[in-house]
Design an enzyme around this catalytic site. Structure first.
Site, PDB file in Angstrom:
ATOM      1  N   TYR A 154       0.829  -1.207   0.000  1.00 36.72           N
ATOM      2  CA  TYR A 154       0.000   0.000   0.000  1.00 36.72           C
ATOM      3  C   TYR A 154       0.865   1.259   0.000  1.00 36.72           C
ATOM      4  CZ  TYR A 154      -3.418  -3.544   1.228  1.00 36.72           C
ATOM      5  OH  TYR A 154      -4.196  -4.660   1.223  1.00 36.72           O
TER       6      TYR A 154
ATOM      7  N   GLY B 104       7.454   0.944 -13.854  1.00 36.95           N
ATOM      8  CA  GLY B 104       6.309   0.265 -14.451  1.00 36.95           C
ATOM      9  C   GLY B 104       6.400   0.401 -15.956  1.00 36.95           C
TER      10      GLY B 104
ATOM     11  N   GLU C 289       6.692   8.783  -8.648  1.00 35.39           N
ATOM     12  CA  GLU C 289       7.795   8.152  -9.375  1.00 35.39           C
ATOM     13  C   GLU C 289       7.557   8.212 -10.878  1.00 35.39           C
ATOM     14  OE1 GLU C 289       9.887   3.726  -9.830  1.00 35.39           O
ATOM     15  OE2 GLU C 289       8.671   4.204  -8.075  1.00 35.39           O
ATOM     16  N   ARG C 290       6.337   7.933 -11.295  1.00 36.46           N
ATOM     17  CA  ARG C 290       6.025   7.944 -12.722  1.00 36.46           C
ATOM     18  C   ARG C 290       5.999   9.350 -13.286  1.00 36.46           C
ATOM     19  NH1 ARG C 290       1.700   3.164 -11.390  1.00 36.46           N
ATOM     20  NH2 ARG C 290       3.220   1.456 -11.604  1.00 36.46           N
TER      21      ARG C 290
ATOM     22  N   ASN D  14       5.597   0.616 -19.949  1.00 38.76           N
ATOM     23  CA  ASN D  14       4.523   1.379 -20.586  1.00 38.76           C
ATOM     24  C   ASN D  14       3.316   0.510 -20.905  1.00 38.76           C
ATOM     25  OD1 ASN D  14       6.065   3.618 -20.329  1.00 38.76           O
ATOM     26  ND2 ASN D  14       6.318   4.011 -22.522  1.00 38.76           N
ATOM     27  N   GLU D  15       3.538  -0.792 -21.063  1.00 45.49           N
ATOM     28  CA  GLU D  15       2.393  -1.687 -21.255  1.00 45.49           C
ATOM     29  C   GLU D  15       1.524  -1.724 -19.999  1.00 45.49           C
ATOM     30  OE1 GLU D  15       5.307  -2.353 -24.255  1.00 45.49           O
ATOM     31  OE2 GLU D  15       5.523  -2.398 -22.078  1.00 45.49           O
TER      32      GLU D  15
END
Length: 377
Positions: A231, A362, A240-241, A364-365
């Site tokens: 969590y 993460g 982060e993204r 891109n898919e």
């Protein structure tokens, strides 16, 4: 296109080598210090200490915790300026905007006091690792066990993709069997680091594998509450993204400027390449896409500063901008011709470094799947 602020000056002074180490012919702007880091396979300790002296670390970390006390917009300026000099080596954003928030948001007062002031000063460096065998590159692979009693145990835990500095503290987060987040120091007893691995991207980072054998950690290693690790990760991933998207956008702007300067000087068929219509039109296309993406990136920064940016917006920013960064890099290398394939030209490094942007944080898919879930929920 680059938005220059007063904060840019110390960063550029730190990252750019002295004038004698840079070439300017043909629009080339090489980073002298970056070349040294590539040769050494790591970022120098002096770089991190100077970054701390200049206030470039922990920029948006609260002052009462030992940080600089700025906001996320201040941090975004530093991310952008680092991209404007095409210097992807120093992991300042990972250190300051990924690792440090976990400690300040979920750490105990003792953990905050132990880590944050030294991380702001560059004396301790944050890092992240993940398990690999049979788990895929995900953080919650069950490769640890929780021993009965008061100590945590890690058995035969193999960590990959650690950005590792052997002279400093590295914070390593693991989700153990009951989904808890632990901090592990690099010099934990019974930890073995095997030889560093060469990386196709970011050769300035000494990537290495770590192996843990029957490591036992005290209760103070627990970050936050038990069973809350996943969590915590979900709450911090949007930032982060977003920072990946911010740096991708700024690097696109740098690539366009670098290519424009080259085209103005490179001659073919009796005139400069900038006078050829097909090249002029391609540059017009790239600039339009970058400017549209800049507007979206700035919108995401604004929303995040107001704590309104959700998973969907952060995922769109990361996916779109990192894809665009690779697209722009491919076209710019093509416009450079054979020179774009030579490593002494910064555009070549930008092309190589761009690929990992679509993978970490993460893939891109996965970003597309997260966006789709928001559409159809």
């Amino acid at each position: 296109m680059a938005r220059v602020s007063a904060c840019a000056t110390p960063l550029r002074r730190l990252l750019l080598g002295p004038p004698g180490t840079r070439t300017t012919a043909g629009g080339i702007r090489a980073l002298g210090t970056s070349l040294v880091w590539e040769k050494d396979g790591n970022i120098s300790r002096e770089c991190w200490l100077k970054a701390g002296e200049q206030g470039l670390l922990g920029t948006d970390t609260p002052e009462e915790h030992g940080g600089i006390g700025g906001d996320f917009k201040d941090a975004a300026i530093i991310m952008e300026e680092q991209s404007y000099v095409n210097c992807s080596g120093p992991g300042f954003p990972l250190h300051s905007q990924i690792v440090m928030p976990y400690i300040t948001h979920y750490g105990s007062p003792e953990q905050i006091e132990k880590f944050i002031p030294d991380m702001t000063a560059g004396r301790k460096i944050g890092a992240i690792a993940m398990t690999e065998p049979d788990a895929g590159r995900i953080h919650w692979g069950h490769y640890g066990t929780v021993e009965p009693g008061t100590l945590w145990g890690l058995r035969r835990l193999q960590a990959h993709e650690l950005e590792f500095w052997p002279w400093s503290m590295c914070r390593i987060g693991f989700f153990i069997q009951d989904n808890s987040f632990l901090t592990v120091g690099c010099f934990t007893q019974k930890m073995v680091m095997v030889n560093g691995e060469e990386s196709e991207v970011h050769p300035r980072l000494d990537t290495a594998e770590l192996f843990f054998e029957d490591v036992r950690l005290p209760p103070s290693a627990l970050l936050g509450k038990p069973n809350q690790g996943f969590y915590y990760l979900m709450r911090e991933l949007p930032q982060e993204r977003l920072l990946i998207g911010i740096m991708s956008c700024a690097n696109c702007e740098w690539q366009l400027e670098e290519t424009r300067d080259y085209l103005r000087n490179r001659k073919a068929f009796g005139k400069t390449l900038s006078n050829l219509q097909t090249i002029r039109h391609k540059m017009a296309e790239l600039k339009t896409e970058i400017c549209v993406s800049r507007a979206f990136t700035d919108q995401c920064i604004e929303e995040h500063s107001m704590k309104k940016l959700g998973d969907e917006g952060a995922s769109m920013c990361k996916y779109w901008l990192s894809d665009l960064q690779n697209k722009v890099a491919g076209h710019c290398v093509q416009l450079f011709g054979g020179c774009g394939y030579m490593t002494e030209y910064p555009i070549s490094r930008a092309y190589v470094d761009a690929k990992v942007q679509t993978i970490y944080g993460g893939s891109n898919e996965i970003m597309k799947e997260l966006i789709a879930r928001c559409i159809f929920r």
